[in-house]
Motif scaffolding. Structure first.
Motif, mmCIF file in Angstrom:
data_model
loop_
_atom_site.group_PDB
_atom_site.id
_atom_site.type_symbol
_atom_site.label_atom_id
_atom_site.label_comp_id
_atom_site.label_asym_id
_atom_site.label_seq_id
_atom_site.Cartn_x
_atom_site.Cartn_y
_atom_site.Cartn_z
ATOM 1 N N TYR A 1 37.910 45.769 39.438
ATOM 2 C CA TYR A 1 37.953 45.354 40.839
ATOM 3 C C TYR A 1 36.579 45.472 41.492
ATOM 4 N N LEU A 2 35.867 46.548 41.179
ATOM 5 C CA LEU A 2 34.534 46.712 41.745
ATOM 6 C C LEU A 2 33.612 45.568 41.353
ATOM 7 N N ALA A 3 33.798 45.075 40.141
ATOM 8 C CA ALA A 3 32.926 44.016 39.636
ATOM 9 C C ALA A 3 33.315 42.631 40.146
ATOM 10 N N HIS A 4 34.477 42.507 40.780
ATOM 11 C CA HIS A 4 34.970 41.184 41.190
ATOM 12 C C HIS A 4 35.285 41.100 42.680
ATOM 13 N N ARG A 5 34.731 41.984 43.469
ATOM 14 C CA ARG A 5 35.005 41.929 44.902
ATOM 15 C C ARG A 5 34.051 40.975 45.601
ATOM 16 N N ASP B 1 37.485 53.448 48.176
ATOM 17 C CA ASP B 1 36.703 53.189 49.387
ATOM 18 C C ASP B 1 36.224 51.745 49.464
ATOM 19 N N ALA B 2 35.912 51.147 48.324
ATOM 20 C CA ALA B 2 35.490 49.741 48.325
ATOM 21 C C ALA B 2 36.629 48.831 48.762
ATOM 22 N N LEU B 3 37.830 49.131 48.312
ATOM 23 C CA LEU B 3 38.984 48.329 48.705
ATOM 24 C C LEU B 3 39.265 48.474 50.197
ATOM 25 N N ILE B 4 39.190 49.699 50.705
ATOM 26 C CA ILE B 4 39.380 49.928 52.141
ATOM 27 C C ILE B 4 38.326 49.181 52.942
ATOM 28 N N GLN C 1 32.743 39.705 49.774
ATOM 29 C CA GLN C 1 32.315 40.386 50.998
ATOM 30 C C GLN C 1 33.476 41.086 51.697
ATOM 31 N N PHE C 2 34.650 40.454 51.673
ATOM 32 C CA PHE C 2 35.777 40.981 52.430
ATOM 33 C C PHE C 2 36.927 41.400 51.525
ATOM 34 N N GLY C 3 36.610 41.799 50.299
ATOM 35 C CA GLY C 3 37.630 42.379 49.457
ATOM 36 C C GLY C 3 37.786 41.683 48.123
ATOM 37 N N VAL C 4 38.823 42.119 47.418
ATOM 38 C CA VAL C 4 39.120 41.620 46.079
ATOM 39 C C VAL C 4 40.254 40.603 46.178
ATOM 40 N N PRO C 5 40.083 39.406 45.631
ATOM 41 C CA PRO C 5 41.177 38.425 45.655
ATOM 42 C C PRO C 5 42.400 38.932 44.895
ATOM 43 N N LEU C 6 43.547 38.329 45.195
ATOM 44 C CA LEU C 6 44.763 38.679 44.459
ATOM 45 C C LEU C 6 44.604 38.397 42.969
ATOM 46 N N ASP C 7 43.968 37.286 42.652
ATOM 47 C CA ASP C 7 43.731 36.901 41.258
ATOM 48 C C ASP C 7 42.699 35.776 41.277
ATOM 49 N N PRO C 8 42.220 35.322 40.113
ATOM 50 C CA PRO C 8 41.113 34.347 40.100
ATOM 51 C C PRO C 8 41.501 32.930 40.488
ATOM 52 N N ARG C 9 42.761 32.667 40.764
ATOM 53 C CA ARG C 9 43.174 31.307 41.122
ATOM 54 C C ARG C 9 42.735 30.920 42.525
ATOM 55 N N HIS C 10 42.547 31.919 43.404
ATOM 56 C CA HIS C 10 42.186 31.663 44.802
ATOM 57 C C HIS C 10 41.256 32.779 45.266
#
Length: 703
Positions: free
Chosen positions: A613-617, A651-654, A619-628
Motif C-alpha cells: 500500500y505504501l508503494a501504491h498510494r 499513518d499514511a492511510l489516515i 496524493q489522497f490515498g490508496v485506490p481500492l484496486d488498480p482498475r480505478h
C-alpha cells in the motif's frame, strides 16, 4: 405503548448520486483537535495551515436523523444558506443588533428595498468537535459564539431517541464597554418538505414554559419522501420563554426587517395560510433582547426538531418513534430537552474529550480530526423506533440507494457503534435478523436490505433484491459477534453454513463495492467470508455450543491457509481475484479478523500487504484496486486499523483521507467515495458508513 422507559439491553447505475451545486469553500480551524503545543499556535493563527486543522467539505449544523440533516457547505456561517444533505436549501438566518446597528451572522438574508442596512460580522474561528460545530464572530465591540450541538448519547436510549438539535448563541464585550445587543434566529418553511410548491401551515404555542413555532405540510404524505426529505411530520423551532423574547411568523423580508430595525418582533402569526413554501417564503423568527451586555451573556438556546409519527413501517405495520415511549407528547419532550441543555452540554463535552483523546492515542491528531467530523453523520443515518414494546433501530442508505437497513451499509458503519455503544448495534441488527427468521425472506443467505425505499421496510418476500450472498451473510455474522448478539442462533448458523459451502472461492457475485461490478473468485470477499466463519465460532461459544465452536474455527483456519495459497501471486502479492495475476486490492476485510481477535491472517501477510500500500498510494490515498483511481474512505480506515501494528502504513492511510477532507473542492457532507488523484467526490455523501472512521477505536485495547 409502555408508560415506562425500557430497561436492560434490549453498478453505478443503481446508485443515485447527489451533489451540492456551486458550493464554495469552507475553512475550519479546529483548535480543539490539536496537541497542547499546537493549540497554543492556533490561538494566534486561524489559518488552515496552522498545525493540523480540519476543514470539512461541509460542516454539520443540525445533524441528528435521516430527516434532520442540515449542513453548511461554504466558507462562512454568514453568506451561505444552510442546506439539507442533498443540497436543498434549509435556510437559517442569524442577525445581531448591536448598539442599533444590525449585522448578519448566519445565512444570506435579504431585506426590502429601503430597509435597514445589514453589515456582516467577521468570522474569526470555527471549531469542529465530535458533537459540536462552534463559530466565533466579531462586530461592534462584541464577540458572538454560535454553537450547533447535536447530542450523541451512548447507552441512553431515551435521550438518543429525541429527534432534536440545539443552536445556542452567546455574546460578550471585547472592548470592556457595555453594548446593547439583541439576537435574532430564524428558520424557513423549506425545512418542512422537499418541494417548495408544497402547501404548509404553521402555529405558535407556549407550552410548559417553551415557545414553539412549528410548520407542517398541509397534505402530508405519510411514510413518503420528496427529494429524500420527509413528506410528513412537523418541524419545531423552540426556545424557553424569558424576558426580552419576542417571536413572529410571516414573510421572510417582513420578519427580518422587524428584527433588524426594531430589535423586537410583533408576536403575530401571518394569517395567510396555508400557502406554498415559495409564496412569500414564510419564516419563523425568535428574537431575544439581551439588554446591556458586558460579561458573557446567558446563552440564547433554540432547538430544532423534525417530529414524525409514525417513523417507519415494518412489513406493512407503522412503527412509532421510540421517544413516544418516554414522553406523553412532543411538547413535553421539547421542554425536557431544553431543561437538559446544561447537562447535555457537559455530557457532550465529556464525550468530545473521550473520543478526541482516544483517537489521538490510537492514530494521532489527523485521525482525531476525522473522527470529529464523522461522529454526528454516522449516528444521523439511524433512528430508534418501538416495536411490540421493544426498541429497534433502523438505518437509511443515504444518498446511494435509499434502502432500509442495508446490511452492507450498516457493516462499514459498524466500528463507531462497536466502540461507543454495542447495544445500539444490536438494536440495528434486530430487524435484519427478525425479517430473515419470521418475515418471509425466502433464501438461504442473508438479505441485502429490508426494503427498497426508506422509511418502508416492506421486505423482499419474492426474493427479488440486489443479492450479495457471501457479502451480506458474512457482514451479519461479523456484526453479531462484534456486538454480542444473543439468540438468533438458528439463522446465524444457517448463514454460517452457507459460507462454509461458498466463501472459500466465491462465484460470480455482487459485493458491497457494487459500483465496481460483479466479480468472481474475489480474494477480499473470500477473506470476509472466512473471517465470518470464525465469527460463528465465537457466537457458538457464547451460546454454549462447544462442538459448533470447534468445528467453525477449524474450518476457518483450514480455509485461511487455502486462501493464502489461492490469493498469492507468484511475486508474493495478494491478488484482486484468484484468477487475476498481477493485480491487488485493499484487503480491508482483514480488519474484522483483528476486531474479533481471531488472528487468522498471518502477521507476515499483513505486513507485506502494508508495504504494498505504501508503494501504491496517491496524493489522497490508496485506490481500492488498480482498475480505478478512486477509493472509499471507510475502507481505507478499516485497512489502517488492520495495519495497526505497522504505524508507518497506518499513518499514511489516515493522512490520505485527511488530505482529501481538508482540500477537496467537492463541498458536500463527508463523502466516502472519492478520487485519490484529483480529490474530487466520485459519488455518495452524508452516508452513515463514515462510522468506519472509528475502526482504530473499535479495536480492543488500542486507545
Amino acid at each position: 405503548m409502555p408508560d415506562t422507559p425500557f430497561l436492560g439491553d434490549p453498478v453505478l447505475g443503481r446508485r443515485d448520486l447527489f451533489r451540492f451545486g456551486g458550493a464554495a469553500g469552507l475553512t475550519v480551524a479546529a483548535s480543539s483537535l490539536l496537541t497542547p503545543d499546537a493549540s497554543a499556535e492556533v490561538a494566534t493563527a486561524t489559518s488552515p495551515s496552522a498545525a493540523h486543522p480540519v476543514r470539512p467539505p461541509a460542516t454539520p449544523l443540525a445533524v441528528r436523523s435521516p430527516y434532520l440533516s442540515t449542513w453548511l457547505a461554504g466558507d462562512y456561517l454568514a453568506g451561505e444558506w444552510a442546506g439539507f444533505w442533498t443540497g436543498r436549501t434549509t435556510a437559517m438566518t442569524g442577525l445581531a443588533r448591536i448598539d442599533g446597528v444590525s449585522y448578519v451572522f448566519m445565512g444570506q438574508p435579504g431585506l426590502p428595498d429601503g430597509g435597514v442596512e445589514l453589515r456582516g460580522m467577521i468570522q474569526t474561528d470555527v471549531t469542529v468537535t465530535p458533537t459540536k460545530s462552534r463559530f466565533t464572530l466579531h462586530a461592534g465591540g462584541i464577540e458572538l459564539a454560535v454553537t450547533f450541538l447535536s447530542p450523541i448519547e451512548p447507552g441512553d436510549l431515551r435521550r438518543q431517541s429525541a429527534p432534536l438539535s440545539y443552536v445556542s448563541a452567546q455574546v460578550r464585550s471585547l472592548d470592556g464597554a457595555a453594548h446593547k445587543v439583541s439576537l435574532y434566529l430564524e428558520i424557513s418553511a423549506e425545512w418542512a418538505h422537499g418541494d417548495s410548491n408544497t402547501l404548509v401551515g404553521w402555529n405558535s404555542a407556549s407550552t410548559l414554559g417553551v415557545r414553539t413555532l412549528s410548520v407542517s405540510p398541509t397534505n402530508p404524505g405519510v411514510l413518503a419522501e420528496n427529494g429524500d426529505m420527509a413528506s410528513w411530520g412537523t418541524v419545531a423551532w423552540s426556545t424557553p420563554e424569558r424576558a426580552g423574547l419576542t417571536w413572529q411568523i410571516g414573510q421572510d423580508t417582513v420578519v427580518r426587517q422587524a428584527a433588524a430595525g426594531n430589535g423586537a418582533l410583533s408576536g403575530a402569526s401571518d394569517s395567510a395560510q396555508p400557502r406554498r413554501i415559495s409564496d412569500r417564503w414564510p419564516v419563523f423568527g425568535l428574537n431575544l433582547d439581551l439588554g446591556s451586555v458586558r460579561g458573557p451573556s446567558e446563552p440564547f438556546v433554540v432547538s430544532v426538531g423534525h417530529i414524525r409519527t409514525p417513523a417507519v413501517s415494518y412489513l406493512g405495520t407503522p412503527l412509532s418513534p421510540l421517544w413516544t415511549s418516554y414522553w406523553p407528547s412532543s411538547q413535553q419532550m421539547i421542554a425536557d430537552f431544553h431543561t437538559d441543555f446544561p447537562a447535555a452540554t457537559q455530557r457532550s463535552d465529556r464525550l468530545d474529550d473521550r473520543v478526541t483523546g482516544d483517537a489521538r492515542r490510537a492514530g494521532g491528531d489527523k485521525y482525531a480530526a476525522l473522527c470529529a467530523l464523522a461522529l454526528r453523520q454516522a449516528y444521523a443515518g439511524t433512528e430508534l423506533v418501538v416495536r411490540d414494546g421493544k426498541p429497534w433501530a433502523f438505518l437509511k442508505e443515504i444518498s446511494s440507494d435509499g434502502n432500509v437497513s442495508t446490511i452492507d451499509v450498516l457493516y462499514p458503519a459498524m466500528p463507531v457503534f462497536a466502540y461507543l455503544d454495542p447495544q445500539y448495534l444490536r438494536l440495528l441488527l434486530e430487524p435484519v435478523l427478525d425479517y430473515a427468521e419470521t418475515g418471509g425472506w425466502p433464501k438461504a443467505f442473508a438479505e441485502h436490505d429490508l426494503g427498497s425505499s426508506y422509511p418502508n421496510a416492506s421486505g423482499h418476500n419474492d426474493g427479488n433484491e440486489e443479492d450479495m450472498p457471501v457479502e451480506e451473510s458474512a457482514n451479519a455474522l461479523i456484526m453479531a459477534a462484534a456486538s454480542g448478539v444473543t439468540g438468533h442462533y438458528a439463522i446465524l448458523k444457517q448463514w454460517a453454513d452457507y459460507l462454509v459451502d461458498n466463501a472459500l472461492d466465491p462465484g460470480y457475485q455482487n459485493q458491497t463495492d457494487d459500483f465496481t461490478g460483479f466479480i468472481a473468485h474475489s480474494s477480499n470477499l473470500a477473506l470476509k467470508g472466512i473471517v465470518a466463519i470464525g465469527a460463528m465460532s465465537k457466537l457458538a461459544t457464547a451460546a454454549g455450543n462447544s462442538a459448533d465452536a470447534a468445528r467453525y474455527l477449524a474450518v476457518a483456519r483450514d480455509y485461511i491457509a487455502q486462501w493464502q495459497t489461492k490469493a498469492t501471486d507468484t511475486t508474493g502479492q495478494l491478488k484482486l481475484a484468484y484468477d487475476r495475476p498481477g493485480t491487488w486490492s485493499l484487503k480491508y476485510n482483514g480488519f474484522a479478523d483483528a476486531l474479533l481477535g481471531l488472528n487468522l491472517v498471518p502477521a507476515a501477510v499483513t505486513a507485506e500487504e502494508g508495504a504494498w500500500y505504501l508503494a501504491h498510494r496517491n496524493q489522497f490515498g490508496v485506490p481500492l484496486d488498480p482498475r480505478h483511481s478512486y477509493t472509499k474512505a471507510d475502507w481505507v480506515l478499516w485497512t489502517a486499523a488492520w495495519q495497526h501494528d505497522h504505524p508507518q502504513v497506518r499513518d499514511a492511510l489516515i493522512e490520505g483521507v485527511y488530505n482529501f477532507v481538508t482540500t477537496s473542492a467537492s463541498r458536500v457532507p463527508f463523502t466516502d467515495w472519492y478520487d485519490t488523484i484529483s480529490a474530487r467526490q466520485a459519488g455518495f455523501q452524508a452516508r452513515p458508513v463514515v462510522g468506519g472512521i472509528f475502526s482504530l477505536l473499535a479495536l480492543p485495547g488500542k486507545h
